[in-house]
Design a protein around this motif. Structure first.
Motif, PDB file in Angstrom:
ATOM      1  N   THR A  45       0.830  -1.215   0.000  1.00 54.26           N
ATOM      2  CA  THR A  45       0.000   0.000   0.000  1.00 54.26           C
ATOM      3  C   THR A  45       0.863   1.263   0.000  1.00 54.26           C
ATOM      4  N   LYS A  46       2.172   1.080   0.110  1.00 53.65           N
ATOM      5  CA  LYS A  46       3.111   2.204   0.190  1.00 53.65           C
ATOM      6  C   LYS A  46       2.739   3.188   1.301  1.00 53.65           C
ATOM      7  N   THR A  47       2.223   2.647   2.405  1.00 52.61           N
ATOM      8  CA  THR A  47       1.907   3.488   3.563  1.00 52.61           C
ATOM      9  C   THR A  47       2.949   3.254   4.654  1.00 52.61           C
ATOM     10  N   GLY A  48       3.007   4.172   5.596  1.00 57.33           N
ATOM     11  CA  GLY A  48       3.945   4.042   6.711  1.00 57.33           C
ATOM     12  C   GLY A  48       5.357   4.423   6.299  1.00 57.33           C
ATOM     13  N   ARG A  91       4.558  11.303  16.148  1.00 54.56           N
ATOM     14  CA  ARG A  91       4.295  12.502  16.955  1.00 54.56           C
ATOM     15  C   ARG A  91       2.846  12.553  17.418  1.00 54.56           C
ATOM     16  N   PHE A  92       1.980  11.807  16.723  1.00 58.56           N
ATOM     17  CA  PHE A  92       0.548  11.930  16.976  1.00 58.56           C
ATOM     18  C   PHE A  92      -0.025  10.704  17.677  1.00 58.56           C
ATOM     19  N   GLU A  93      -1.079  10.941  18.443  1.00 59.74           N
ATOM     20  CA  GLU A  93      -1.865   9.821  18.961  1.00 59.74           C
ATOM     21  C   GLU A  93      -2.754   9.321  17.829  1.00 59.74           C
ATOM     22  N   GLU A 129      -3.431  11.779  10.070  1.00 60.11           N
ATOM     23  CA  GLU A 129      -4.126  10.832   9.174  1.00 60.11           C
ATOM     24  C   GLU A 129      -3.159   9.986   8.335  1.00 60.11           C
ATOM     25  N   HIS A 130      -1.876  10.348   8.318  1.00 61.37           N
ATOM     26  CA  HIS A 130      -0.885   9.519   7.627  1.00 61.37           C
ATOM     27  C   HIS A 130      -0.433   8.333   8.490  1.00 61.37           C
ATOM     28  N   ALA A 131      -0.840   8.326   9.762  1.00 63.77           N
ATOM     29  CA  ALA A 131      -0.388   7.274  10.679  1.00 63.77           C
ATOM     30  C   ALA A 131      -0.957   5.923  10.262  1.00 63.77           C
TER      31      ALA A 131
END
Ligand code: DDH
Length: 292
Positions: A57-60, A68-70, A132-134
């Motif tokens: 998925t080419k994510t992460g 940095r985010f919850e 939202e990129h997490a």
């Protein structure tokens, strides 16, 4: 005082070297913390920010520094990495032009190099993303599992058996903290010096289950001061893993060569090639190679 980013400021390799130097100086400010260095925990931050990558998925990956985010900052695997993020925040205040993804991965490079490890080729180009990129929880390895799990997790990042074993040699550095992962203790006698001792000890010591109420981990029969996770020990039990672990136990030179190549790739996971500032990765100087 927070430095302001000048308009049109285009950082050069020398500017990144200044950031590297500040990070390297920070390692030694650890005092009584752990084994006297922040290097291992900062390397772990770089790894956990990169190791969420999914090649399909080419994510992460390290691009957006989403830890940095919850909720990613609260994922179980990231327990204790607030220590590393807080330390890096001080550097970020001094060099506000650097992105978090570049800062954290450069921290990992400095950690390996300053703790006597090989050079890790690195280049900047990551951009700061948003919550939202997490990626969802569960992308990082679970230490209680076996070989299939390692192949699933690292295969998803695009790594093969040899690369899984080489990466695992990072456990020459640092220690487990019962307050963070539940596990306890260092893997080697010199947890702030990068060597192939992790592999040597895996073969040379007799590893037995530690008798305690914590999660299942091994301890060395002789001194009972060292530890191995179930995922570490499996590197000697699985035939394919064992071949590479043996080769790294026999040759520090081979381990350093393969570790350098695979960590350089790890830290670039999830970063689109066109984002990179330089066509080829750079070799950053160690503190002791400079006149400063
Ligand atoms: Fe790791 N690691 N790691 N690790 N790791 C822990 C600590 C450190 C696993 C589990 C744990 C890599 C691979 C794996 C470092 C680097 C790398 C701890 C203890 C656990 C648990 C955390 C704590 O209690 O503070 C598992 C499982 C794997 C795997 O399946 C292969 C990789 C690839 C790296 C890397 O850097 C390339 C470092 C450094 C530490 C020590 C941190 C510290 O604070 O000290």
């Amino acid at each position: 005082q927070v430095a302001k980013v000048k308009a049109n400021f285009v950082p050069t390799k020398e500017d990144y070297q200044k950031v590297y130097n500040k990070i390297a100086e920070l390692f030694d400010e650890a005092g009584e913390y752990d084994d006297g260095s922040y290097g291992p925990v900062i390397l772990r931050l770089a790894w956990h920010s990169s190791g969420t990558y999914d090649k399909d998925t080419k994510t992460g990956g390290s691009n957006y520094a989403t830890m940095r985010f919850e909720p990613e900052s609260l994922h179980g695997a990231n327990a204790g990495l607030n220590v590393a993020r807080d330390l890096m925040e001080k550097i970020k205040q001094e060099f506000p032009w650097i992105t978090y993804g570049d800062l954290w991965t450069l921290g990992g490079v400095a950690a390996v190099q300053e703790m006597s490890g090989p050079k890790i080729p690195w280049r900047p180009g990551r951009i700061d993303g948003h919550a939202e990129h997490a990626t969802p929880d569960g992308r990082l390895p679970d230490a209680s599992q076996g070989g299939d799990h390692l192949r699933n997790i690292f295969g998803r990042m695009g790594f093969n058996d040899q690369e899984i074993v080489a990466l695992s040699g990072a456990h020459a550095l640092g220690r487990c903290h019962s307050s963070r992962s539940g596990y306890e203790g260092p893997w080697t006698f010199s947890p702030t010096t990068m060597t192939n001792d992790f592999f040597k000890l895996l073969f040379d010591e007799k590893w037995v289950w530690k008798k305690w109420s914590g999660p299942k981990q091994y301890e060395d029969k002789k001194t009972k001061t060292l530890m191995m996770l179930p995922t570490d020990y499996v590197l000697t039990q699985d035939k394919s893993f064992r071949k590479y672990a043996r080769a790294y136990a026999d040759s520090n030179e081979l381990f350093f060569k393969d570790f350098s190549a695979v960590v350089a790739r790890l830290f670039e996971l999830g970063v689109p090639t066109e984002q990179f500032v330089a066509p080829e990765p750079w070799i950053m100087k160690n503190l002791d190679e400079q006149d400063t």
